[in-house]
Design an enzyme around this catalytic site. Structure first.
Site, PDB file in Angstrom:
ATOM      1  N   HIS A   1       0.045  -3.289  -3.627  1.00 20.65           N
ATOM      2  CA  HIS A   1      -0.378  -2.449  -2.512  1.00 20.65           C
ATOM      3  C   HIS A   1       0.786  -1.911  -1.681  1.00 20.65           C
ATOM      4  CE1 HIS A   1      -4.488  -3.686  -3.373  1.00 20.65           C
ATOM      5  NE2 HIS A   1      -4.867  -2.697  -2.597  1.00 20.65           N
ATOM      6  N   GLY A   2       1.940  -2.566  -1.737  1.00 18.99           N
ATOM      7  CA  GLY A   2       3.066  -2.029  -0.984  1.00 18.99           C
ATOM      8  C   GLY A   2       4.186  -3.038  -0.860  1.00 18.99           C
TER       9      GLY A   2
END
Lengths: 77, 497
Positions: free
Chosen positions: B342-343
């Site tokens: 996701h990051g």
């Protein structure tokens, strides 16, 4: 065609009295056969028939018929 | 009339700050011309596919400029690796090709996404100052990398025959409706659709209009509006607000992230359906989930299915003799990686680890939990289900609080405000001062918890409209969305006590 022995192992693991397991039956169609319970079924099949599957072989299974075919090929060796 | 060609070219050129997302006016105009030309080419398969690839690449270029070339490199690599995997019976060579394909894909993704994060960690350990490298993150790279890898994995597991057409594979990877934010569609579902002459049934058309209208309302009216006018302000300075406002902001954020993401998916699915492509479902009323595992069967389904098939299952099978512990290890590792995907930030890693932990823990206590609940005679009752939904929702809400805050201190501040400075009476002020925000949050949740069959009724109802009615509905929804988009930021009154 799913053998009676394989069917019995699967149903016992799932605590089911009966279920019409066909070649094309897939896990989500069978009550209790979820992604977590899947290993218990595979381990039970391996123990009952005294076979050892490779992870790769297990990951390509799509339906109960595939499991039967793979089991047959192991038993015929 | 003077037409400023330079201005038009500037609008149509790459601008990283202005990606061509579905809720922009520019997309609406370009899509109108796209559909016109596409319909003209319906019976000319090669031209139709070529045009679709051209438009998809332009769409992607508008957001990433010359980094579009990475998309082409990725497509070439995955197409040929899959071909090589299928061309040999030698298992070791198959495995080597798979390993190289995964290494290259994840290497490219990691370079763009995680280089600075990893360097930062090393600098922190060495106690040195760190100035980030200037690395542009091409939007959508996580999505199309996973999409391409799905094809390679399926060919490796022999559940999919590789396509002989690079053109078709290029369209699968670059398909504009899902390139920026998913759904991470399966090659096995998508590839067979490409050469079929598009057929859009009355029901499909109604569903497309329904999804586009719903997506616009969710994304622009609910998510964007409550984010700018309420949620962000509280999350930025939680200590300036009471506990009740912090709690409402958390509820608001959970609704915002759902409406933002699922709204965008609805738009992607609806837009693709308008020209005959069916993409996979991505959300299924996630807040109705009765457990965290159930939540992941309903939230970002295309990602959770990907993780289940290509990460969870291989780990689970490899360590299957450990029985329940193989599930525990597999689920924890899978969700840790889900967080990293996701990051590049500790908040995402912590968020993933939290989900992994919650599911692992649930597995370990499952048997005693069922025993206790059965003994109390509440197992599988309505009360039990309500309680499960309530608890699951709040665990998810807590995890999203961690997800949003890059600084964990903010999470602690928000929880502290809720625990020690609640001031429930401020709720009345909130409703009076921000009726639109409150109304949107309440309506959003209300619609979410209504029976899901209402969606089918809605689709059937819209399908029964004549073409003019459908277009009129779409125009009205676009108009409403435009009003919300252009509305001034609402003044936010700091509640004094």
């Amino acid at each position: 065609m799913i053998s009676q022995e394989l069917k019995a192992v699967i149903l016992k693991q799932l605590n089911l009295d009966d279920f019409d397991l066909k070649d094309e039956t897939i896990a989500p169609e069978v009550p209790g056969w979820d992604s977590l319970n899947h290993i218990n079924i595979i381990l039970a099949v391996e123990e009952k028939f005294n076979v050892k599957f490779k992870s790769y072989e297990l990951l390509r299974l799509k339906c109960v018929g595939d499991l039967q075919k793979m089991l047959d090929s192991k038993l015929n060796k | 009339m003077n037409i400023d060609v330079n201005k038009i070219l500037q609008i149509l050129s790459f601008n990283p700050d202005d990606p061509l997302i579905f809720t922009t006016g520019l997309f609406l105009i370009l899509f109108f011309f796209f559909i016109l030309i596409y319909n003209f080419l319906l019976k000319k398969t090669s031209l139709r596919i070529g045009f679709l690839i051209f438009f998809s690449f332009y769409f992607y270029y508008k957001s990433t400029g010359y980094y579009t070339s990475i998309l082409i490199v990725s497509a070439v690599i995955n197409f040929f690796f899959a071909k090589w995997i299928a061309s040999t019976e030698n298992f070791s060579i198959k495995r080597l090709h798979l390993f190289l394909a995964v290494l290259i894909n994840i290497g490219i993704l990691a370079y763009f996404k995680y280089t600075n994060f990893i360097l930062q960690i090393f600098s922190d350990i060495a106690n040195k100052d760190f100035s980030p490298l200037d690395i542009f993150l091409p939007i959508g790279i996580s999505f199309y990398t996973f999409k391409s890898l799905n094809y390679v994995f399926d060919v490796y597991f022999d559940t999919l025959k590789p396509t002989g057409s690079f053109r078709n594979f290029l369209l699968y990877v670059s398909f504009f409706p899902n390139i920026l934010a998913g759904p991470i569609d399966r090659a096995s579902d998508f590839l067979p659709q490409i050469e079929k002459e598009p057929f859009i049934s009355r029901e499909d058309f109604g569903r497309a209009i329904f999804l586009i209208c719903l997506g616009l309302i969710k994304k622009v009216v609910v998510a964007d509006y409550i984010s700018i006018n309420f949620v962000d302000r509280i999350f930025d300075f939680p200590l300036r607000y009471t506990g009740v406002e912090n709690l409402l902001a958390i509820y608001g954020y959970v609704l915002q992230i759902y409406c933002d993401f699922s709204g965008y998916s609805d738009l992607a699915i609806g837009i693709a359906l308008l020209f005959g492509f069916k993409l996979m479902e991505n959300f299924n009323y996630p807040f109705k989930a009765t457990s965290i595992a159930d939540f992941w069967r309903r939230w970002h389904i295309s990602l959770s299915k990907w993780l289940l098939d290509y990460l969870f299952r291989p780990i689970q099978m490899k360590y299957r003799t450990l029985r329940t512990f193989s599930n525990v290890i597999a689920v924890f590792v899978t969700f840790l990686i889900c967080g990293i995907w996701h990051g590049a930030g500790w908040n995402f890693i912590l968020w993933g680890a939290l989900h992994g932990f919650m599911m692992s823990f649930a597995m370990l206590i499952q048997k005693p939990r069922v025993k206790i609940l059965t003994a109390l005679k509440i197992y599988n009752t309505k009360f039990h289900k309500f309680f499960q939904v309530f608890i699951t929702f709040h665990l998810v809400a807590f995890s999203f609080m961690v997800f949003k805050n890059r600084n964990f201190q903010t999470v602690l501040d928000m929880l502290d405000q809720i625990a020690t400075f609640f001031h429930g009476e401020v709720f009345i002020q909130f409703v009076e001062q921000l009726p639109l925000i409150f109304g949107l949050i309440v309506t959003g949740y209300l619609f979410h918890f209504l029976p899901s069959k209402l969606e089918k009724v809605g689709i059937k109802f819209i399908s029964s409209f004549p073409l003019f009615g459908k277009v009129l509905l779409l125009v009205i929804v676009i108009w409403i969305a435009a009003q919300f988009k252009s509305a001034d930021i609402q003044p936010f009154i700091y509640f004094q006590f």
